[in-house]
Design an enzyme around this catalytic site. Structure first.
Site, PDB file in Angstrom:
ATOM      1  N   GLY A 268      -8.934   4.512   7.084  1.00  0.00           N
ATOM      2  CA  GLY A 268      -8.634   5.933   7.233  1.00  0.00           C
ATOM      3  C   GLY A 268      -7.148   6.217   7.404  1.00  0.00           C
ATOM      4  CG  PHE A 269      -5.689   7.307   9.966  1.00  0.00           C
ATOM      5  CD1 PHE A 269      -5.195   8.564   9.620  1.00  0.00           C
ATOM      6  CD2 PHE A 269      -6.977   7.224  10.492  1.00  0.00           C
ATOM      7  CE1 PHE A 269      -5.966   9.708   9.800  1.00  0.00           C
ATOM      8  CE2 PHE A 269      -7.760   8.363  10.673  1.00  0.00           C
ATOM      9  CZ  PHE A 269      -7.246   9.607  10.329  1.00  0.00           C
ATOM     10  N   GLY A 270      -2.943   4.424   7.813  1.00  0.00           N
ATOM     11  CA  GLY A 270      -2.017   3.289   7.836  1.00  0.00           C
ATOM     12  C   GLY A 270      -1.478   3.111   9.257  1.00  0.00           C
ATOM     13  N   GLY A 271      -0.797   2.001   9.477  1.00  0.00           N
ATOM     14  CA  GLY A 271      -0.084   1.798  10.733  1.00  0.00           C
ATOM     15  C   GLY A 271      -0.942   1.461  11.943  1.00  0.00           C
TER      16      GLY A 271
ATOM     17  CG  HIS B 102      -4.108  -1.419  -1.489  1.00  0.00           C
ATOM     18  ND1 HIS B 102      -5.243  -2.138  -1.819  1.00  0.00           N
ATOM     19  CD2 HIS B 102      -4.475  -0.597  -0.481  1.00  0.00           C
ATOM     20  CE1 HIS B 102      -6.240  -1.769  -1.034  1.00  0.00           C
ATOM     21  NE2 HIS B 102      -5.807  -0.825  -0.212  1.00  0.00           N
TER      22      HIS B 102
ATOM     23  CG  HIS C 220      -9.450   0.415  -0.415  1.00  0.00           C
ATOM     24  ND1 HIS C 220      -8.855   0.193   0.813  1.00  0.00           N
ATOM     25  CD2 HIS C 220     -10.780   0.383  -0.185  1.00  0.00           C
ATOM     26  CE1 HIS C 220      -9.788   0.051   1.743  1.00  0.00           C
ATOM     27  NE2 HIS C 220     -10.960   0.170   1.165  1.00  0.00           N
TER      28      HIS C 220
ATOM     29  CG  MET D  16     -11.763  -2.140   5.369  1.00  0.00           C
ATOM     30  SD  MET D  16     -10.186  -1.733   4.581  1.00  0.00           S
ATOM     31  CE  MET D  16      -9.215  -1.065   5.930  1.00  0.00           C
TER      32      MET D  16
ATOM     33  CB  SER E  58      -0.894   0.003   1.246  1.00  0.00           C
ATOM     34  OG  SER E  58      -1.514   1.265   1.365  1.00  0.00           O
TER      35      SER E  58
ATOM     36  CG  ASP F 269      -5.273   2.729   0.901  1.00  0.00           C
ATOM     37  OD1 ASP F 269      -6.222   1.941   0.779  1.00  0.00           O
ATOM     38  OD2 ASP F 269      -4.179   2.421   1.421  1.00  0.00           O
TER      39      ASP F 269
ATOM     40  CG  MET G 279     -11.420   3.552   2.198  1.00  0.00           C
ATOM     41  SD  MET G 279      -9.830   3.500   3.012  1.00  0.00           S
ATOM     42  CE  MET G 279      -8.768   3.538   1.573  1.00  0.00           C
TER      43      MET G 279
ATOM     44  CG  ASP H 251      -6.383  -2.551   3.241  1.00  0.00           C
ATOM     45  OD1 ASP H 251      -5.274  -2.297   3.729  1.00  0.00           O
ATOM     46  OD2 ASP H 251      -7.050  -1.722   2.589  1.00  0.00           O
ATOM     47  N   GLY H 252      -5.037  -3.940   6.365  1.00  0.00           N
ATOM     48  CA  GLY H 252      -4.925  -3.253   7.647  1.00  0.00           C
ATOM     49  C   GLY H 252      -4.154  -4.052   8.676  1.00  0.00           C
ATOM     50  N   GLY H 253      -2.989  -3.549   9.045  1.00  0.00           N
ATOM     51  CA  GLY H 253      -2.196  -4.210  10.083  1.00  0.00           C
ATOM     52  C   GLY H 253      -1.603  -5.543   9.674  1.00  0.00           C
TER      53      GLY H 253
ATOM     54  CG  MET I 255      -8.369   7.443   2.413  1.00  0.00           C
ATOM     55  SD  MET I 255      -7.525   7.486   4.004  1.00  0.00           S
ATOM     56  CE  MET I 255      -6.666   5.898   3.947  1.00  0.00           C
TER      57      MET I 255
HETATM   58  C1  DX5 Z   1      -6.374   1.903   5.609  1.00  0.00           C
HETATM   59  C2  DX5 Z   1      -5.994   1.550   4.207  1.00  0.00           C
HETATM   60  C3  DX5 Z   1      -4.919   0.553   4.106  1.00  0.00           C
HETATM   61  C4  DX5 Z   1      -3.612   0.964   4.707  1.00  0.00           C
HETATM   62  C5  DX5 Z   1      -2.957  -0.289   5.228  1.00  0.00           C
HETATM   63  O1  DX5 Z   1      -7.528   2.635   5.604  1.00  0.00           O
HETATM   64  O2  DX5 Z   1      -7.111   1.030   3.511  1.00  0.00           O
HETATM   65  O3  DX5 Z   1      -4.721   0.119   2.773  1.00  0.00           O
HETATM   66  O4  DX5 Z   1      -2.747   1.601   3.801  1.00  0.00           O
HETATM   67  O5  DX5 Z   1      -1.825   0.084   5.871  1.00  0.00           O
HETATM   68  P1  DX5 Z   1      -1.172  -0.750   7.059  1.00  0.00           P
HETATM   69  O6  DX5 Z   1      -0.631  -2.002   6.459  1.00  0.00           O
HETATM   70  O7  DX5 Z   1      -0.130   0.186   7.545  1.00  0.00           O
HETATM   71  O8  DX5 Z   1      -2.246  -1.014   8.093  1.00  0.00           O
HETATM   72 ZN    ZN Z   2      -6.696   0.077   1.504  1.00  0.00          ZN
END
Ligand code: DX5
Ligand code: ZN
Length: 217
Positions: A142-145, A33, A66, A137, A8, A35, A68, A175-177, A37
């Site tokens: 909304g956020f990475g990490g 990927h 993706h 999800m 991503s 994102d 959002m 997707d996520g973590g 938003m």
């Molecule tokens: C979150 C995004 C994800 C995000 C995943 O809303 O949809 O694609 O980039 O990032 P990590 O792997 O850091 O959770």
């Molecule tokens: Zn995503």
């Protein structure tokens, strides 16, 4: 089937986007990927179709977009024209989901549906036959990490069961973590596509990290 790795780019260093993409190009990742938003569906704003257009010029990887975004149908053509290969919309953002999915496909792209952590996969039963992938999800979008939500494993298992009962080949994307810590369990639960942002781009050697993920499945 071989697990698909989708880095991503949300977590990439945008001051050197070109070399980040070069690194992905050299890796065993099959998809990138992206994102999108809108600051409405999720409390964050990222980028629009122009980023897809930019990526298309510098990579041959599958561009997995993706959305959002509320009322995402407004942007389908823009993303297609920019070079998106896959468009995934959110179940929660589409009043007429079936129509939205048909529209994405009629524009020549693959179509996916995503569900937030609070939505059970049973709500997807009637749309699964029409989509190419379901994106689970495993954090609140909304956020990475963010930290992986553990109940996602059983959700993936239930979805896999639903897909098998219907004798379909719908891909399950998560997707996520996602990281090397949980990837094996995710693949074992039925995930076909692993999206990973923070774990890849904050690692000492992102290229090796992607290839290590790819080697797991
Ligand atoms: C979150 C995004 C994800 C995000 C995943 O809303 O949809 O694609 O980039 O990032 P990590 O792997 O850091 O959770
Ligand atoms: Zn995503």
């Amino acid at each position: 089937m071989e697990t698909i790795i989708a880095p991503s780019i949300l977590s990439a260093d945008f001051s050197k986007l070109g070399s980040e993409i070069e690194m992905i190009n050299k890796s065993e990742a099959q998809w990138i990927h992206v994102d999108i938003m809108d600051g409405m569906f999720v409390p964050n704003i990222t980028f629009g179709p122009w980023i897809v257009r930019t990526l298309k010029k510098i990579t041959d990887k599958v561009l997995d977009v993706h959305l959002m975004v509320e009322k995402p149908d407004r942007f389908f053509e823009d993303f297609r024209n920019a070079g998106a290969d896959i468009l995934t919309v959110h179940y929660e953002a589409c009043t007429h989901l079936h129509r939205s999915i048909q529209k994405i496909k009629s524009l020549g792209m693959k179509a996916g549906v995503s569900v937030n952590p609070h939505i059970g996969v049973n709500f997807l039963e009637d749309i699964i036959p029409y989509v190419d992938l379901v994106l689970i999800m495993s954090v609140n979008p909304g956020f990475g990490g963010q930290k992986f939500i553990e109940s996602s494993y059983s959700k993936i298992e239930r979805l896999k069961e639903l897909i098998s009962i219907k004798n379909l080949s719908t891909l399950i994307e998560v997707d996520g973590g996602v990281s090397l810590e949980n990837a094996v369990t995710l693949i074992g639960s039925g995930a076909n596509v692993l999206v990973s942002g923070n774990a890849i781009f904050r690692s000492e050697n992102p290229l090796k990290y992607i290839n290590d993920l790819a080697e797991l499945g």
